[in-house]
Design a protein around this motif. Structure first.
Motif, mmCIF file in Angstrom:
data_model
loop_
_atom_site.group_PDB
_atom_site.id
_atom_site.type_symbol
_atom_site.label_atom_id
_atom_site.label_comp_id
_atom_site.label_asym_id
_atom_site.label_seq_id
_atom_site.Cartn_x
_atom_site.Cartn_y
_atom_site.Cartn_z
ATOM 1 N N LYS A 31 0.856 -1.143 -0.058
ATOM 2 C CA LYS A 31 -0.045 0.058 -0.010
ATOM 3 C C LYS A 31 0.886 1.267 0.031
ATOM 4 N N GLU A 32 0.293 2.412 -0.065
ATOM 5 C CA GLU A 32 0.961 3.842 -0.011
ATOM 6 C C GLU A 32 1.821 3.864 1.316
ATOM 7 N N GLY A 33 3.034 4.250 0.948
ATOM 8 C CA GLY A 33 3.992 4.326 1.885
ATOM 9 C C GLY A 33 4.957 3.264 2.197
ATOM 10 N N ASP A 34 4.640 2.054 1.558
ATOM 11 C CA ASP A 34 5.640 0.891 1.906
ATOM 12 C C ASP A 34 6.722 0.998 1.121
ATOM 13 N N THR A 35 7.689 0.213 1.562
ATOM 14 C CA THR A 35 9.088 0.287 0.920
ATOM 15 C C THR A 35 9.319 -0.950 0.115
ATOM 16 N N LEU A 36 9.913 -0.644 -1.109
ATOM 17 C CA LEU A 36 10.184 -1.767 -2.124
ATOM 18 C C LEU A 36 11.765 -1.591 -2.349
ATOM 19 N N PHE A 37 12.310 -2.745 -2.376
ATOM 20 C CA PHE A 37 13.760 -2.891 -2.647
ATOM 21 C C PHE A 37 13.927 -3.541 -4.059
ATOM 22 N N MET A 38 14.961 -2.895 -4.911
ATOM 23 C CA MET A 38 14.948 -3.070 -6.320
ATOM 24 C C MET A 38 16.514 -3.137 -6.918
#
Length: 223
Positions: A31-38
């Motif tokens: 959801k909005e505000g979550d962190t993703l690692f790429m």
């Protein structure tokens, strides 16, 4: 999933659509505000941290928070010389070998290998891509082929051999190259050729399948 391979990673802002959007929103419930690692496959050591700034039914917008060099791999390298078996059996254990940290596999057509078996390296790479994202590994396993055991050993004279014998593999053994036979083991001619090399077995009275041996030996050495 530890990180995501994303070609747009490194950009300040970009949008995610299609299957990845569906996976992140419907399956992972981001959801909005979550962190993703790429990461990008071309520069896998670089880790990009993104924040989800908006979530729409078909589009997810992310913004770059930070980037850093972050490499994750096994503490030592192990190269498996693996006599060719059914590729379907290889595919089943490949993610586990990847998680353990095997650096390279050379598939060898030994005397008892079925010559109609062909390794699909492209398919293996797709399996490893998914595995890396799940386990966090940043390096890609390498693949090669060898036409026979003699060719492999001549190229890798430091090779140790897994076979039936009295010598038991010790804890914390440090081998860089291991030779594992196919179903049925090595032929008499191959055994004769391998006599000059160090041969070992695991401390079990049970007979292991080729893929079970590969997993067990790799675990013993790398973990």
């Amino acid at each position: 999933m530890i990180f995501i391979y994303e070609q747009s990673a490194s950009q300040e802002h970009f949008t995610i659509k299609g299957e990845l959007h569906k996976y992140l929103v419907k399956v992972r419930r981001h959801k909005e505000g979550d962190t993703l690692f790429m990461r990008r496959k071309e520069t896998p050591k670089m880790l990009y941290t993104y924040k989800i700034v908006s979530v729409d039914p078909r589009v997810l917008e992310v913004a770059l928070v930070s980037e850093e060099v972050n490499e994750q791999k096994a503490k030592q390298e192990l190269h498996i010389g693996w006599c060719v078996i059914d590729p379907k059996s290889v595919e089943k254990v490949l993610p586990s070998l990847n998680e353990i940290g095997v650096a390279k596999i050379t598939f060898i057509y030994c005397d008892r290998s079925q010559k109609n078996f062909k390794s699909d390296f492209k398919r293996y790479e797709r399996i490893l891509e998914a595995s890396n994202q799940q386990c966090g590994r940043t390096t890609f396993m390498e693949f090669e082929t060898a036409k026979n055991i003699k060719e492999f050993v001549q190229k890798h004279p430091e090779t140790k051999v897994f076979d039936f014998c009295e010598n038991i593999l010790e804890d914390k053994a440090e081998f860089s190259t291991i030779l594992i036979g196919c179903e049925g083991g090595f032929s008499n001619e191959e055994k004769s050729y391998l006599e000059s090399l160090e041969v070992f077995r695991l401390n079990t009275p049970l007979v292991l399948r080729s893929e079970s041996a590969a997993l067990a030996v790799a675990s013993k050495i790398l973990l």
